[in-house]
Motif scaffolding. Structure first.
Motif, PDB file in Angstrom:
ATOM      1  N   CYS A   8      -6.335   8.878   1.303  1.00 34.18           N
ATOM      2  CA  CYS A   8      -5.200   7.973   1.057  1.00 34.18           C
ATOM      3  C   CYS A   8      -5.256   7.356  -0.333  1.00 34.18           C
ATOM      4  O   CYS A   8      -4.222   6.976  -0.890  1.00 34.18           O
ATOM      5  N   THR A   9      -6.444   7.250  -0.914  1.00 30.72           N
ATOM      6  CA  THR A   9      -6.599   6.563  -2.197  1.00 30.72           C
ATOM      7  C   THR A   9      -6.271   7.451  -3.389  1.00 30.72           C
ATOM      8  O   THR A   9      -5.583   7.017  -4.327  1.00 30.72           O
TER       9      THR A   9
ATOM     10  N   LYS B  74      -5.277   0.126   6.795  1.00 29.37           N
ATOM     11  CA  LYS B  74      -4.677   0.829   7.932  1.00 29.37           C
ATOM     12  C   LYS B  74      -5.415   2.135   8.217  1.00 29.37           C
ATOM     13  O   LYS B  74      -5.694   2.471   9.374  1.00 29.37           O
TER      14      LYS B  74
ATOM     15  N   LYS C  49       1.059  -0.758  -5.277  1.00 28.89           N
ATOM     16  CA  LYS C  49       0.697  -2.130  -4.905  1.00 28.89           C
ATOM     17  C   LYS C  49       0.297  -2.239  -3.428  1.00 28.89           C
ATOM     18  O   LYS C  49      -0.309  -3.231  -3.014  1.00 28.89           O
ATOM     19  N   ASP C  50       0.637  -1.220  -2.638  1.00 29.26           N
ATOM     20  CA  ASP C  50       0.297  -1.217  -1.203  1.00 29.26           C
ATOM     21  C   ASP C  50      -1.076  -0.616  -0.931  1.00 29.26           C
ATOM     22  O   ASP C  50      -1.440  -0.403   0.223  1.00 29.26           O
ATOM     23  N   ILE C  51      -1.856  -0.332  -1.979  1.00 25.99           N
ATOM     24  CA  ILE C  51      -3.089   0.421  -1.817  1.00 25.99           C
ATOM     25  C   ILE C  51      -4.061  -0.212  -0.828  1.00 25.99           C
ATOM     26  O   ILE C  51      -4.656   0.468   0.010  1.00 25.99           O
TER      27      ILE C  51
ATOM     28  N   LEU D 226      -2.590   7.780  -4.514  1.00 26.87           N
ATOM     29  CA  LEU D 226      -2.102   6.518  -5.076  1.00 26.87           C
ATOM     30  C   LEU D 226      -2.626   6.324  -6.491  1.00 26.87           C
ATOM     31  O   LEU D 226      -1.895   5.869  -7.385  1.00 26.87           O
TER      32      LEU D 226
ATOM     33  N   ARG E 142      -3.323  -2.342   1.636  1.00 28.67           N
ATOM     34  CA  ARG E 142      -2.732  -2.247   2.981  1.00 28.67           C
ATOM     35  C   ARG E 142      -2.938  -0.850   3.551  1.00 28.67           C
ATOM     36  O   ARG E 142      -3.247  -0.686   4.733  1.00 28.67           O
ATOM     37  N   VAL E 143      -2.765   0.156   2.685  1.00 29.76           N
ATOM     38  CA  VAL E 143      -2.926   1.536   3.120  1.00 29.76           C
ATOM     39  C   VAL E 143      -4.376   1.812   3.523  1.00 29.76           C
ATOM     40  O   VAL E 143      -4.644   2.393   4.585  1.00 29.76           O
TER      41      VAL E 143
ATOM     42  N   GLU F 265       8.581   5.003   0.174  1.00 29.33           N
ATOM     43  CA  GLU F 265       8.138   4.122   1.257  1.00 29.33           C
ATOM     44  C   GLU F 265       6.830   3.403   0.896  1.00 29.33           C
ATOM     45  O   GLU F 265       6.578   2.286   1.348  1.00 29.33           O
ATOM     46  N   ILE F 266       5.996   4.047   0.077  1.00 29.28           N
ATOM     47  CA  ILE F 266       4.696   3.501  -0.321  1.00 29.28           C
ATOM     48  C   ILE F 266       4.634   3.410  -1.840  1.00 29.28           C
ATOM     49  O   ILE F 266       5.112   4.308  -2.539  1.00 29.28           O
ATOM     50  N   GLN F 267       4.056   2.309  -2.358  1.00 30.44           N
ATOM     51  CA  GLN F 267       3.850   2.132  -3.789  1.00 30.44           C
ATOM     52  C   GLN F 267       2.389   1.796  -4.047  1.00 30.44           C
ATOM     53  O   GLN F 267       1.645   1.455  -3.120  1.00 30.44           O
TER      54      GLN F 267
END
Length: 444
Positions: free
Chosen positions: A401-402, A351, A343-345, A405, A347-348, A339-341
């Motif tokens: 969150c980081t 949020k 490249k979404d870092i 990833l 955005r994550v 669901e998360i990649q």
């Protein structure tokens, strides 16, 4: 049928009735009962099983019980079991057995099967090639539907799945056809007229977890596996994919808890093995926590001036660790299901910052009121702790969150950035933020 009833039949030597009961039971249920019995009882019951059922039970047993069984069976009994097993299941069994047992198992297989086993054993441990089954239905494009159905009847009994058949030309995969299509098409129609040329496939060296996720994503019964020459060499079935995902999930849970992964069951692992799996992580985290102690020592004078500051440290460290763990768990889960990649870092992070602001405002407000009431209506202290709480929660959410990833990007398992490690990192960061804010506020 429960364990007690099985034991009653054994003790009464009522083998004929017991054999009939076993024939009506599912192999998985038989395995559960066998693993609760002693060695002698287990062997007696296993010898009452039909050949096909015995092979399934043998495949599903845990490695310790299976080894006991191998040592007890005669060569002819072992050969009968091995004949009924699929090659990929045989490879799984061999990988778990000690060398002397592997030699005996290989002797119980025919030469053709040994060649297939050796070929699968050469693939890397976590690759699609290591879990694929080389038994599949292969059709030619010029065949008629009637020819294809006749072939399935002739060879299908020896294949793990017949629901999906693969069309090949000089061993190259060119299409696939479902049995449903064969049964509903006219018998004179040619395979090339009804086959689907858009076939999802994987390669022998692809990661087995990626292959399992593909099967899950597209709802496949099986996926064909091709080699470096683009030749069809096997298939990975949905049951094997489920086992891979189960093993990967177990591994992630172990790592997230700060425990080295272990393939054996909880009760099947010795105390010393458990201790060995847990101690390295605990040692690392314990030693890394000394940094926090050094920082506390640096602010010893500030704590001497305002001893009350010490009482808030556990609350802030606990809140920071919990917030970081929440974020990391959700991100690790998102990475696991695709669901998360990486490249979404951004955005994550964006949020999580917004979530952190909402959460921290509520925590700071409630905690500020508590401090104001409990500590003599000290507004300065309430505000200082409120700002610290907001800073700690935002920082914890961002770090939580980081790090998973970044681990994924570096080719590491994101689970290593789970609760224990993140909590240790956040403890240090929390102390730094806390004392920088309070020393600035109170000029100490």
């Amino acid at each position: 049928m429960g364990k007690s009833q099985i034991l009653e039949m054994l003790e009464a030597h009522n083998y004929k009735e017991l054999k009939e009961v076993l024939e009506s039971m599912h192999p998985v249920d038989i395995v559960e009962i066998l693993e609760e019995l002693d060695k002698k009882q287990m062997i007696l019951i296993f010898r009452l099983l039909a050949k096909e059922e015995a092979a399934e039970v043998f495949t599903d047993m845990n490695s310790d019980k299976r080894e006991d069984l191998i040592n007890a069976l005669t060569d002819s009994e072992l050969e009968e079991v091995m004949e009924e097993m699929y090659v990929d299941d045989t490879v799984d069994v061999l990988e778990e057995m000690p060398a002397n047992v592997v030699d005996r198992l290989l002797l119980a297989t025919d030469e053709e099967t040994r060649v297939k086993i050796n070929a699968l054993l050469q693939y890397p441990e976590d690759s699609a090639g290591s879990i694929m089954n080389v038994e599949y239905i292969s059709l030619r494009r010029e065949m008629t539907v009637a020819d294809a159905i006749l072939k399935i009847r002739q060879v299908g009994i020896n294949k793990e799945t017949i629901y999906t058949c693969y069309v090949t030309e000089k061993r190259h995969l060119i299409g696939m056809v479902d049995v449903k299509e064969l049964l509903t098409a006219g018998e004179s129609r040619r395979i090339e007229e009804i086959m689907d040329e858009n076939v999802l496939y994987a390669r022998t060296l692809d990661d087995q977890e990626d292959v399992a996720k593909t099967i899950k994503k597209y709802g496949l019964i099986a996926i064909p596996i091709i080699d470096h020459e683009n030749c069809l060499v096997g298939i990975v079935t949905v049951d094997d994919a489920m086992l891979v995902l189960q093993d990967e999930t177990t591994e992630d849970i172990s790592i997230m808890a700060g425990v080295s992964p272990n393939e054996d069951s909880y009760f099947g692992t010795s105390i010393f093995k458990h201790a060995g799996n847990r101690t390295p992580w605990l040692m690392l985290l314990m030693l890394s926590a000394t940094v926090t102690g050094e920082i506390l020592g640096y602010y010893e004078e500030a704590m001497a001036v305002m001893p009350v500051l010490i009482t808030f440290i556990p609350m802030l460290m606990g809140t920071g660790g919990n917030c970081g763990s929440q974020s990391s768990t959700l991100i690790i889960r998102g990475l696991a299901v695709g669901e998360i990649q990486f490249k979404d870092i951004f955005r994550v992070i964006f949020k999580e910052i917004r979530i952190a602001l909402v959460v921290s405002m509520m925590l700071a407000f409630v905690n500020g009121i508590r401090i104001y009431i409990m500590y003599g209506q000290n507004m300065m202290l309430s505000v200082a702790l409120g700002l610290t709480m907001i800073a700690v929660v935002v920082m914890a959410k961002c770090i939580g969150c980081t790090l998973p990833l970044l681990a994924k990007k570096l080719g590491l398992d994101p689970a290593i950035m789970a609760a224990p490690l993140i909590t240790t990192i956040l403890d240090t960061c929390t102390i730094l933020v806390y004392f920088n804010i309070v020393t600035t506020f109170f000029g100490i």
